[in-house]
Each structure stands twice: as structure tokens, then as C-alpha cells.
Scaffold this active site. Structure first.
Site, PDB file in Angstrom:
ATOM      1  N   ASN A 115       0.870  -1.178   0.000  1.00 56.71           N
ATOM      2  CA  ASN A 115       0.000   0.000   0.000  1.00 56.71           C
ATOM      3  C   ASN A 115       0.906   1.227   0.000  1.00 56.71           C
ATOM      4  O   ASN A 115       1.494   1.564   1.023  1.00 56.71           O
ATOM      5  CB  ASN A 115      -0.902  -0.022   1.242  1.00 56.71           C
ATOM      6  CG  ASN A 115      -1.774   1.217   1.354  1.00 56.71           C
ATOM      7  OD1 ASN A 115      -1.820   2.039   0.443  1.00 56.71           O
ATOM      8  ND2 ASN A 115      -2.465   1.355   2.474  1.00 56.71           N
ATOM      9  N   LYS A 167       0.097   4.216  -0.221  1.00 60.62           N
ATOM     10  CA  LYS A 167      -0.544   5.397   0.388  1.00 60.62           C
ATOM     11  C   LYS A 167      -0.300   6.624  -0.505  1.00 60.62           C
ATOM     12  O   LYS A 167      -0.287   6.463  -1.730  1.00 60.62           O
ATOM     13  CB  LYS A 167      -0.044   5.594   1.831  1.00 60.62           C
ATOM     14  CG  LYS A 167      -0.224   4.306   2.650  1.00 60.62           C
ATOM     15  CD  LYS A 167      -0.001   4.486   4.117  1.00 60.62           C
ATOM     16  CE  LYS A 167      -0.195   3.138   4.828  1.00 60.62           C
ATOM     17  NZ  LYS A 167      -0.054   3.223   6.265  1.00 60.62           N
ATOM     18  N   HIS A 214      -9.473   1.192   5.291  1.00 57.24           N
ATOM     19  CA  HIS A 214      -8.178   1.432   5.939  1.00 57.24           C
ATOM     20  C   HIS A 214      -8.378   2.407   7.109  1.00 57.24           C
ATOM     21  O   HIS A 214      -9.171   3.342   7.011  1.00 57.24           O
ATOM     22  CB  HIS A 214      -7.175   2.005   4.929  1.00 57.24           C
ATOM     23  CG  HIS A 214      -5.776   1.953   5.443  1.00 57.24           C
ATOM     24  ND1 HIS A 214      -5.304   2.855   6.360  1.00 57.24           N
ATOM     25  CD2 HIS A 214      -4.762   1.087   5.202  1.00 57.24           C
ATOM     26  CE1 HIS A 214      -4.047   2.541   6.663  1.00 57.24           C
ATOM     27  NE2 HIS A 214      -3.697   1.475   5.963  1.00 57.24           N
ATOM     28  N   GLU A 218      -6.712   4.811   8.114  1.00 59.31           N
ATOM     29  CA  GLU A 218      -6.480   6.231   7.796  1.00 59.31           C
ATOM     30  C   GLU A 218      -7.730   6.853   7.173  1.00 59.31           C
ATOM     31  O   GLU A 218      -8.031   8.022   7.405  1.00 59.31           O
ATOM     32  CB  GLU A 218      -5.254   6.360   6.867  1.00 59.31           C
ATOM     33  CG  GLU A 218      -3.965   6.073   7.644  1.00 59.31           C
ATOM     34  CD  GLU A 218      -2.838   5.461   6.832  1.00 59.31           C
ATOM     35  OE1 GLU A 218      -2.881   5.498   5.589  1.00 59.31           O
ATOM     36  OE2 GLU A 218      -1.899   4.931   7.459  1.00 59.31           O
ATOM     37  N   GLU A 266      -5.188  -4.773  10.720  1.00 56.15           N
ATOM     38  CA  GLU A 266      -4.163  -3.743  10.877  1.00 56.15           C
ATOM     39  C   GLU A 266      -4.382  -3.015  12.202  1.00 56.15           C
ATOM     40  O   GLU A 266      -5.170  -2.051  12.258  1.00 56.15           O
ATOM     41  CB  GLU A 266      -4.233  -2.737   9.719  1.00 56.15           C
ATOM     42  CG  GLU A 266      -3.945  -3.353   8.360  1.00 56.15           C
ATOM     43  CD  GLU A 266      -3.362  -2.322   7.387  1.00 56.15           C
ATOM     44  OE1 GLU A 266      -2.343  -2.633   6.772  1.00 56.15           O
ATOM     45  OE2 GLU A 266      -3.907  -1.219   7.273  1.00 56.15           O
ATOM     46  N   GLY A 280       2.830   2.342  10.724  1.00 58.30           N
ATOM     47  CA  GLY A 280       3.781   3.437  10.532  1.00 58.30           C
ATOM     48  C   GLY A 280       4.516   3.830  11.800  1.00 58.30           C
ATOM     49  O   GLY A 280       5.160   4.876  11.852  1.00 58.30           O
ATOM     50  N   SER A 329       3.746  -2.088  10.294  1.00 56.07           N
ATOM     51  CA  SER A 329       5.206  -2.176  10.456  1.00 56.07           C
ATOM     52  C   SER A 329       5.762  -3.560  10.116  1.00 56.07           C
ATOM     53  O   SER A 329       6.728  -4.009  10.739  1.00 56.07           O
ATOM     54  CB  SER A 329       5.622  -1.739  11.864  1.00 56.07           C
ATOM     55  OG  SER A 329       5.226  -0.393  12.088  1.00 56.07           O
ATOM     56  N   GLY A 389       5.180   1.200   4.608  1.00 53.28           N
ATOM     57  CA  GLY A 389       6.534   1.741   4.418  1.00 53.28           C
ATOM     58  C   GLY A 389       7.467   0.825   3.635  1.00 53.28           C
ATOM     59  O   GLY A 389       8.161   1.273   2.701  1.00 53.28           O
TER      60      GLY A 389
HETATM   61  P1  13P Z   1       3.203   0.349   7.635  1.00 52.94           P
HETATM   62  O1  13P Z   1       3.714  -0.961   7.034  1.00 52.94           O
HETATM   63  O2  13P Z   1       3.952   1.544   7.113  1.00 52.94           O
HETATM   64  O3  13P Z   1       3.106   0.272   9.108  1.00 52.94           O
HETATM   65  O4  13P Z   1       1.708   0.523   7.085  1.00 52.94           O
HETATM   66  C1  13P Z   1       0.811  -0.511   7.189  1.00 52.94           C
HETATM   67  C2  13P Z   1      -0.418  -0.152   6.452  1.00 52.94           C
HETATM   68  O5  13P Z   1      -1.162   0.730   6.863  1.00 52.94           O
HETATM   69  C3  13P Z   1      -0.702  -0.849   5.197  1.00 52.94           C
HETATM   70  O6  13P Z   1      -1.978  -0.576   4.728  1.00 52.94           O
END
Ligand code: 13P
Length: 256
Positions: free
Chosen positions: A9, A11, A96, A98, A168, A174, A214, A236
Site C-alpha cells: 500500500n 498510500k 483502511h 487512515e 491492521e 507506521g 510495520s 513503508g
Molecule cells: P506500515 O507498514 O507503514 O506500518 O503501514 C501498514 C499499512 O497501513 C498498510 O496498509
């Protein structure tokens, strides 16, 4: 048959050229995908059409990170499921954390989005997970149950068998703080038990439940070794081709 998936992802990262270069590096250097192993890249809208052409015939697949809940109409700035389908998108991430947090997405909207994605022949990657405060209060199972009941339990079996799930935990996204493999396995087993109770053995056994938060090459072996962790949704570490490829290889080794 249960699918094993590494999904990146991106983002809101990568200009057009950066995204094309990253995708090219992944499909050139990444391993061949065998059997029920899949690799998906969820890119910003501007990349999707080009990525879909680049990935054609490689076994790698493209996902969007969202779509609108209505079929079409006066929704300035929005993108519909049928538009995504028309450029070769095969999966759409929905729910998600976010988007739940910054765009106020709720169960009713997400159910409509899931139906739009399925109705247009694509597969939803449905995300859920608790905040830190909920884990600390011990209410994480209850919260996850309500997120799943509010959306996925409203689907028919025929719809549900197409959904990919992604746990998640928000506190791990993150932050560099991963759920331990024991915490991930405990929640994934719980979710599979919920699916068993509602939809029966076949759907429970065949559903793919990804872990996200992460996840990176240094912790992937341990997470992917868990019986109920069927791959990862990677933020990430999906922005660096070497890390992302290492994760694809880790999953192949864990579930060969
Ligand atoms: P990270 O791997 O950066 O923690 O993000 C996870 C995520 O939100 C994937 O959708």
C-alpha cells in the site's frame, strides 16, 4: 483454496515517474509467483492505468486504495468502482484506518463500497483493527468483531468468499511497533473463528487474512510462520523494491 498475498500500500507516496520505476524494479527483480501466491500493489489513482499495463502477464496485480460508494454521478473529485475496473484494477483496499479516521468512513459507507467493488468484478481488501486505547483497555476483540459484523456479516456467502481481510492494529501502522507474532496469530485465529460461526468451514478455511502494521523483512518470517497469517499488507516497506521483494520471498518460504 486459501490465497497467500503480499500487498503493498503506497498510500500518498511516489510521483508518477517514481511509481513507474518502483513497479518496474519489483516486477523485474521479484520472484515468479507460483500456485496460490499473489503480489498486489495498491498505488495512487494516477499510477493505476500504467501499472496495470506494466504488470499485465506478470502475475503481479494492481489495486486501488479506495473507491466511492455510489455508482456514478455528481461527486466531484471521486472515482467509481466501474472506472477502476475499466483500467484493469483487480482489487480495492477498503476501510483502511487512515480513511476511517480522516475521511470518517463508517460501516454503512464501507458496506456500500464493498458491494460496488464486488458488483464490478473486483475483490475488496477489507481492513479492520483496534486503536492503542482499545488494546490497552482489553476491548480489541470486541472492536474487531463489531467492524466485521457491521460490514462483512451483511454479505451473502457468495460475496464473502471473494473478500480478502486485513488485520491492521492502528497502533502498529507506521510506528515501527509491530504486533508480536503471538498477538497477530491470536487475532487472526479469532477472526477466522468468527467467519466459521457465521459462514461455515469452507469460507473460514479459504479466507485470506493479511497482517498489516510495520511488517518488514526483519519481522516477516516470524509473522508469516503463523498458521492464520496468510500474508501482509505493507506500507513503508513497500516503497523500497528490495524490502518489498524480500517480503514476497519470505511469504513464499513460509507457505511453500
Ligand atoms: P506500515 O507498514 O507503514 O506500518 O503501514 C501498514 C499499512 O497501513 C498498510 O496498509
Amino acid at each position: 483454496m486459501r490465497k497467500y498475498i503480499v500487498a503493498g500500500n503506497w498510500k500518498m507516496n511516489n510521483t508518477y515517474d517514481e511509481g513507474i520505476k518502483l513497479c518496474q524494479a519489483i516486477i523485474e527483480k521479484g520472484p515468479e509467483l507460483e500456485g496460490n501466491h499473489k503480489c498486489i500493489i495498491a498505488a495512487p489513482y494516477i499510477h493505476l492505468s500504467s501499472l496495470s499495463s506494466l504488470m499485465d502477464g506478470t502475475g503481479y496485480q494492481v489495486a486501488a486504495q479506495n473507491c466511492h460508494e455510489e455508482e456514478k454521478g455528481a461527486y466531484t473529485g471521486e472515482i467509481s468502482a466501474s472506472m477502476l475496473d475499466s483500467i484493469g484494477v483487480e482489487y480495492v483496499i477498503l476501510g483502511h484506518s487512515e480513511r476511517r479516521e480522516y475521511q470518517g468512513e463508517n460501516d454503512a459507507m464501507l458496506l456500500k463500497k464493498v458491494k460496488q467493488v464486488l458488483g464490478n468484478g473486483m475483490l475488496p481488501i477489507f481492513c479492520f483493527g483496534e486503536q492503542l486505547a482499545e488494546r490497552e483497555a482489553g476491548s480489541h476483540f470486541e472492536l474487531v468483531k463489531s467492524q466485521i459484523e457491521g460490514v462483512l456479516f451483511q454479505l451473502s456467502s457468495v460475496e464473502m468468499e471473494q473478500v480478502i481481510l486485513a488485520y491492521e492494529p492502528v497502533w502498529a501502522i507506521g510506528t515501527g511497533k509491530t504486533a508480536s507474532s503471538a498477538e497477530a496469530e491470536e487475532m487472526h485465529a479469532y477472526v477466522r473463528a468468527l467467519l466459521l460461526e457465521k459462514f461455515g468451514t469452507e469460507i473460514a478455511n479459504n479466507s485470506t487474512i493479511l497482517y498489516g502494521g510495520s511488517c518488514k523483512p526483519s519481522n516477516a518470517d516470524e509473522l508469516f510462520a503463523c498458521e492464520n497469517v496468510d500474508g501482509g499488507l505493507i506500507g513503508g516497506a513497500s516503497l523500497k523494491s528490495d524490502d518489498f521483494i524480500a517480503l514476497i520471498t519470505a511469504l513464499q518460504n513460509a507457505k511453500s
